[in-house]
Design an enzyme around this catalytic site. Structure first.
Site, PDB file in Angstrom:
ATOM      1  N   HIS A 340       0.620  -1.248   0.040  1.00 35.38           N
ATOM      2  CA  HIS A 340      -0.183   0.083   0.093  1.00 35.38           C
ATOM      3  C   HIS A 340       0.993   0.745  -0.167  1.00 35.38           C
ATOM      4  O   HIS A 340       1.514   1.602   0.702  1.00 35.38           O
ATOM      5  CB  HIS A 340      -0.952   0.192   0.932  1.00 35.38           C
ATOM      6  N   ALA A 341       0.470   2.329  -0.752  1.00 35.86           N
ATOM      7  CA  ALA A 341       1.965   3.528  -1.187  1.00 35.86           C
ATOM      8  C   ALA A 341       1.819   4.273   0.104  1.00 35.86           C
ATOM      9  O   ALA A 341       0.604   4.832   0.797  1.00 35.86           O
ATOM     10  CB  ALA A 341       0.940   4.059  -2.033  1.00 35.86           C
ATOM     11  N   HIS A 370      -0.210  12.371  -5.667  1.00 40.69           N
ATOM     12  CA  HIS A 370      -0.664  11.988  -4.389  1.00 40.69           C
ATOM     13  C   HIS A 370       1.112  12.120  -3.261  1.00 40.69           C
ATOM     14  O   HIS A 370       0.894  12.395  -2.524  1.00 40.69           O
ATOM     15  CB  HIS A 370      -1.561  10.491  -4.219  1.00 40.69           C
ATOM     16  N   GLU A 371       1.784  11.156  -3.418  1.00 40.95           N
ATOM     17  CA  GLU A 371       3.005  10.324  -2.412  1.00 40.95           C
ATOM     18  C   GLU A 371       3.818  11.738  -2.644  1.00 40.95           C
ATOM     19  O   GLU A 371       3.939  12.208  -1.677  1.00 40.95           O
ATOM     20  CB  GLU A 371       3.677   9.395  -2.699  1.00 40.95           C
ATOM     21  N   HIS A 374       2.809  14.649  -0.934  1.00 38.43           N
ATOM     22  CA  HIS A 374       3.829  14.398   1.419  1.00 38.43           C
ATOM     23  C   HIS A 374       4.706  14.603   1.425  1.00 38.43           C
ATOM     24  O   HIS A 374       4.937  15.352   2.275  1.00 38.43           O
ATOM     25  CB  HIS A 374       3.124  12.877   1.795  1.00 38.43           C
ATOM     26  N   GLU A 398      -3.160  14.681   2.333  1.00 36.56           N
ATOM     27  CA  GLU A 398      -4.074  13.895   1.755  1.00 36.56           C
ATOM     28  C   GLU A 398      -4.466  14.552   0.378  1.00 36.56           C
ATOM     29  O   GLU A 398      -4.672  14.482  -0.834  1.00 36.56           O
ATOM     30  CB  GLU A 398      -5.131  13.427   2.299  1.00 36.56           C
ATOM     31  N   HIS A 498      -6.138   0.391   5.920  1.00 38.13           N
ATOM     32  CA  HIS A 498      -6.206   1.572   6.440  1.00 38.13           C
ATOM     33  C   HIS A 498      -7.023   1.128   7.811  1.00 38.13           C
ATOM     34  O   HIS A 498      -6.298   1.641   8.660  1.00 38.13           O
ATOM     35  CB  HIS A 498      -6.817   2.704   5.899  1.00 38.13           C
ATOM     36  N   TYR A 508      -8.954  11.286   4.053  1.00 35.73           N
ATOM     37  CA  TYR A 508      -9.339  11.711   3.116  1.00 35.73           C
ATOM     38  C   TYR A 508     -10.812  12.335   1.597  1.00 35.73           C
ATOM     39  O   TYR A 508     -10.883  12.359   0.731  1.00 35.73           O
ATOM     40  CB  TYR A 508      -9.728   9.709   2.506  1.00 35.73           C
TER      41      TYR A 508
HETATM   42  O1  X8Z Z   1      -4.083   5.007   1.140  1.00 38.95           O
HETATM   43  C1  X8Z Z   1      -4.389   6.222   0.212  1.00 38.95           C
HETATM   44  C2  X8Z Z   1      -2.847   6.672  -0.603  1.00 38.95           C
HETATM   45  C3  X8Z Z   1      -1.556   6.688   1.273  1.00 38.95           C
HETATM   46  S1  X8Z Z   1      -2.124   8.450   1.690  1.00 38.95           S
HETATM   47  C4  X8Z Z   1      -2.307   5.300  -1.405  1.00 38.95           C
HETATM   48  N1  X8Z Z   1      -5.176   6.469  -0.202  1.00 38.95           N
HETATM   49  C5  X8Z Z   1      -6.277   5.903   0.058  1.00 38.95           C
HETATM   50  C6  X8Z Z   1      -7.007   5.107  -0.392  1.00 38.95           C
HETATM   51  O2  X8Z Z   1      -6.133   4.578  -1.180  1.00 38.95           O
HETATM   52  O3  X8Z Z   1      -7.693   4.411   0.079  1.00 38.95           O
HETATM   53  C7  X8Z Z   1      -5.380   7.224  -1.376  1.00 38.95           C
HETATM   54  C8  X8Z Z   1      -6.685   8.117  -2.008  1.00 38.95           C
HETATM   55  C9  X8Z Z   1      -7.485   6.554  -0.655  1.00 38.95           C
HETATM   56 ZN    ZN Z   2      -1.649  10.141   1.030  1.00 36.25          ZN
END
Ligand code: X8Z
Ligand code: ZN
Length: 599
Positions: A340-341, A370-371, A374, A398, A498, A508
């Site tokens: 997960h990024a 997106h990354e 950050h 975010e 998450h 988000y």
């Molecule tokens: O978790 C993330 C990022 C890392 S902060 C990749 N996002 C959420 C997800 O993937 O569920 C970005 C959008 C929503």
């Molecule tokens: Zn993020």
């Protein structure tokens, strides 16, 4: 006879009686020392956590859990000690650091070392279980034939056969039931920690981070959702209708929720991968970024370089060399990692890193931006005191990279040489549809996860209703139904990163509102007068200055001031996203005429 007591002894006696009140200098000294210690522990924990995430084995899990435990325990202790300055009049910056000290944690450990250890290990282990998660089809004995989330993601994005989609959907969700008990215990222990810090529960602790009373924040989120709900409901009705044409009215029923496996994404959180199924006739976004990247043989590193170049075009300095040496860009073949990024700032100064298993797709191109958002934010606030080294609120963190990604317009792609010429504005409906599938579809998902967790932490959702209540909320907000029967032996929340990793999610949702506010303000600062979806701030130094000024503030001021610095507005406000999609909304409503809307 007068009793003569030496002055030092007198002071000592008074302190002992509790008569002496600490002063401003003492408060400053306390907070400086606390910050120095927390920064050292944060770096130590960051390093352990990096190794844990990029090499999942039992030892790295334990080492990371131990380091996290030390860091959290110290913060909890400082937060408790800070109580002795309650009632002392402090200069605003000191008062704010003192306050942030008490609200900075997302996980509070109980004072009992045994319980504290148990809790940090639980979180490390749940994240590890998620990271290692695989779907092994029935009858497969060779583990190499099992599918990891990256492979499953590709299937969810590209397969169009409902049976196949259902199979991998169910297969992935099977990673979660083993976490169910751990999660229950995690809730119990983390609530103990939050209570010891004076919060009602962990959810209340999360809601206390927004420069307003927690109950007001919950109302604020609901207000924003009510603003955007009509747009989502229109999109949902239209997409449902097109999916019914594709899969048949028995699979996708009019007026009912959509089965959650048909939206091109495991969690139905973003729908851009089914663009071709729902594309407005006689419109197209004019390009397919995935196809362009592949045709031009752009590799994962070059994708990151494009992201970096966007930020340098705004005037931000390039990423440090160590970023390129220490980041993880590709899924390693020889070990388990958390794919997960995420974006890291290991030393809270300049040790920036990206951890991501990059695929050559338009979706990952956006995620890279997106990354990097950050990382750029992290570096921008590194001159602030430690407790201010964070975003104005977590939605801001975010939103930054996403704001930049909104500037990936056809005109920008022409500048990169990816497109010969920008498609005619008569095709914009396609462009807007594709963006709406990504951004508007996300909104209810962005809000529902923490609606679930807030209730789980408060006890309103008891463990025996974990799964049912998850689907109740997915129905209420997203209009989604499970594609297969579910029961309390499932733990579907655990199949979303998450939840096991304990990362709050309302951020988000906020980010999806804020990024359009930021984009509108920056586009106007850059002099773009046209429709917002055609504005790109690439190479615009004035927009860069405006953005940088806000980022450098970190968390030093309440978030409405940071918002104002960039946009002139003091409220989070959905009119920017509504304006952006207004032409699409009108078109959707025409398409939906005479058809059921809602579920
Ligand atoms: O978790 C993330 C990022 C890392 S902060 C990749 N996002 C959420 C997800 O993937 O569920 C970005 C959008 C929503
Ligand atoms: Zn993020």
């Amino acid at each position: 006879m007068l009793l003569r007591i030496p002055l030092a002894l007198l002071l000592l006696l008074m302190a002992g009686c509790g008569a002496r009140r600490p002063g401003v200098d003492e408060a400053r000294d306390f907070i400086n020392r606390a910050e120095a210690r927390m920064m050292a522990l944060s770096e130590e924990s960051g390093r352990a956590s990096w190794v844990q995430s990029t090499y999942i084995i039992e030892d790295t899990e334990i080492l990371a859990a131990q380091a996290a435990e030390r860091q959290i325990a110290a913060t909890v202790e400082f937060a408790k000690q800070a109580a002795r300055f309650d009632g002392v009049e402090l200069p605003p910056d000191l008062a704010r650091r003192m306050k942030l000290l008490k609200t900075s944690l997302t996980l509070a450990t109980p004072a009992d070392p045994k319980l504290s250890q148990e809790l940090t290990r639980l979180v490390a282990s749940m994240e590890g279980t998620y990271g290692k998660g695989k779907y092994c089809p029935a009858g497969v004995s060779d583990p190499a034939k099992c599918l990891d989330l990256q492979e499953i993601t590709r299937i969810m994005a590209n397969a169009r056969e409902p049976g196949r989609l259902l199979e991998v959907w169910t297969g992935w969700h099977a990673i979660a039931p083993p976490m169910r008990n751990d999660y229950r215990r995690f809730v119990e222990l983390s609530n103990q920690g939050a209570k010891a810090l004076g919060f009602a529960d962990t959810g209340a602790m999360w809601r206390s981070k927004y420069d307003m009373p927690p109950a007001d924040f919950a109302r604020e989120v609901e207000r924003l959702w009510e603003q955007v709900k009509p747009l989502y409901v229109s999109l949902h009705a239209y997409v449902r209708n097109r999916l019914a044409q594709k899969y048949g009215a028995n699979t996708v029923k009019a007026g009912e929720p959509i089965p959650a496996h048909l939206l091109g994404n495991m969690w139905a959180q973003s729908w851009e991968n089914i663009y071709e199924l729902v594309a407005p006739p006689s419109a197209d976004p004019g390009y397919d970024l995935t196809r362009i990247l592949r045709a031009r043989k752009i590799d994962h590193l070059e994708m990151v370089r494009y992201g970096e170049r966007f930020f340098t075009s705004l005037g931000f300095p390039p990423l440090p060399d160590t970023f390129w040496k220490r980041s993880l860009f590709l899924k390693p073949q020889d070990r388990e990692v958390v794919c997960h990024a995420s974006a890291w700032d290991v030393d809270n100064v300049n040790d920036l890193r990206l951890k991501m298993c990059i695929d050559i797709t338009g979706e990952d191109f956006a995620t890279i931006h997106h990354e990097l958002g950050h990382n750029i934010y992290q570096r921008a606030y590194n001159q602030q005191p430690f407790l201010f080294r964070d975003s104005a609120n977590d939605g801001f963190h975010e939103a930054i990279g996403d704001t930049i990604a909104l500037s990936i317009t056809p005109e920008y792609l022409v500048k990169l040489g990816f497109l010969q010429k920008a498609p005619d504005p008569s095709k914009d409906l396609g462009l807007l549809m594709s963006r709406a599938l990504e951004k508007v579809a996300f909104l209810p998902f962005g809000i529902m996860i923490d609606q679930w967790r807030w209730k789980v932490f408060s006890g309103e959702i008891p463990p025996e209703k974990y799964n049912q209540s998850w689907w109740d909320l997915r129905l209420k907000y997203q209009g989604m139904a499970p594609p297969a029967p579910r029961s309390e032996s499932d733990f579907d929340p655990g199949a979303k990163y998450h939840v096991p990793a304990n990362v709050p999610y309302t951020r988000y949702f906020l980010a999806h509102i804020l990024q359009f506010q930021f984009h509108r303000a920056l586009a106007r600062a850059a002099g773009c007068q046209g429709p917002l979806h055609r504005c790109s701030i690439y190479d615009n130094k004035e927009a860069g200055r405006r953005l940088s000024a806000m980022l450098e503030m970190g968390q030093s001021r309440p978030w409405p001031e940071a918002l104002q610095a960039l946009t002139g507005e003091k409220q989070m406000d959905a009119t920017a996203i509504l304006d952006y999609f207004a032409p699409l909304k009108q078109w959707l409503d025409e398409q939906n005429k005479g058809k059921p809307v809602g579920w």
